[in-house]
Design an enzyme around this catalytic site. Sequence first.
Site: not given
Lengths: 97, 510
Positions: B294, B46, B463, B49, B318, B229, B75
């Site tokens: 950051k 219930s 790097h 959706g 944030e 599927h 219903e």
Amino acid sequence: MSKVEFEIFVTGPQHRYTNSIEVFRKICISTLGETGFEIRVIDVTRDPEYTELKKILAVPTIIRLKPSPEKRVLGDTRSEEKARLAFQVLMDGSTKY
Amino acid sequence: MKSKATHIKNSNKNFLKKAETGIKGFEEISYGGLPRGRSTLISGSSGSGKTIFACQFLCEGIQRFNEPGVFVTFEEDTSDLKNNVKSFGWDIEKYEKDGMWRFVDASIPFVAETEIIGDYDLAALLSRIGAAIKEVKAKRVVLDSIGSLFQYFKDPSLIRRELFKILSFLKKKNIIIILTSERLEEYGSVSRFGVEEYITDNVIIIRNVLEEEKRRRTLEILKYRGSLHSTGEQSFVINPETGFQIIPLNRLKLTQKSSAVRVTSGNRQLDDMCGGGFFRDSIVLVSGATGTGKTLVVTEFLKGGYMNKERLLFMAYEESREQLTRNAGGWGVDFEEMENSGLLKIEATYPESATLEEHLLNIEKHVLTFRPDRIVLDSLTALERGTSKKNFREFLIVLTSFLKKNEVTAVFTSTSTNIVGGTSVTDSHISTITDSIILLRYAEVYGVIHRVIAVLKMRGSIHAKGIYEFDIDENGMTISGKQFSSMSGILGGMPLVTDRSETGNTTESN
């Protein structure tokens, strides 16, 4: 005194329920008299609009329209026993019987 | 015999001719939609959706494919239904007027409770459905929800037989049929009465599961006769404007081509550390404890894009727009000016205001409408709050592949829980998805806190391997050219002072 009005919703061109209707009619005659009632038969395949209006899902459904409030039973009445049961359920609660 | 062979051939030709449902994401997971002349059961608890799915299936059919529909309701009252779906922009009343939609109101009339005394069948219902289909020339039919039939007539085998009759009638007309049915548990038997799933060709289960104190909606194709599927649960949302929207996670393919084009990080020294800047359409993770800088790194990243007249999207979870603008101002970056120029868009949202799926759709929406070259997401940690690890990982996979597909350079931030050193849980399951990782850490030397930066990972590039100290002032971030080698074990969270004398900037190859 006003007549008791019934509607019976059935289906099929093969008159599958002709016999059931007749059995029910006999019960009505024996209890309400020849002129004490009216039965209207509706073929759901021919009149889906009215079937929609009355929100009928299954056949055969018998509605007691009058006296109000409406009462309904569902199921075949081809046996006299079932027809009598249907009649009792439909008339139960009516002041007349 | 010949005619039979032809018949088989023909039926093969028509075999699983699928029609698009119009429900976002469903075509992808069902490999094309729902087949004509077949029935699909939507089973769900219930509030999961079911009715919305069924309703949308008809509405999209009308709006997009000009396919009329019949909605058989067992219903819900038809006027309630009309009102409930109005907010999605589905004007059923108009469709009715246009002769595209018919209701069959099969809700049980309680005016007069019907007593069952003998044999019966549902020929009346079949006749009503047939009449409605004929009237609008329906191509799609919904029966919502058939559970009521079982409850009312109390004879499962009879209802099963009668439903079978109705379905055969609809299939002969090549109609796409959806039946809905209630189930009592999210993980249990497929349907309440245990027979619903056997009369339909396909079965879809939709769930509304409580996971880590948050609701998560999923859809699963359990059975799809004669078709491939996607398996497993797929997340979906019920978007208040557009209705059902499935987010196919499992079908994503790693087909993104990676770009060799470099873009600036907005900080020259950081560019050097990365071997010449970030790759365009790469995902960079900036990880660090609170206050390590950051937000500064992303602010510089945006500044770098602004210098090149790139479009920039800042998804902030944030801090508020005002806070961010003030912070940026402190580092010599004018967000207000950037916003006024139309190149920067800041979207500040509370992470708790929506589910992860909704956040994802929101990000996608902004990317598709604003079309940024760079995106900043601050922070993943905020978004991760209150979701399960698996769900979050899926979210990241979808998000990163979406961003790459749209060729957006992205910087995500992540807050590590330890102030000094250590990696957080977040990092461990994000790190494999991102292309580059930049670590910001505190290091304590003889009672003095130093900020250090390191490039931990740079996919497809050399790097700098060293750890460098940096300072923050009104001009932003200044990374020292010297390697911070007075300590070891900073990343591990157990810094030790080493005797090793400080060496110069060493760039090693990968």
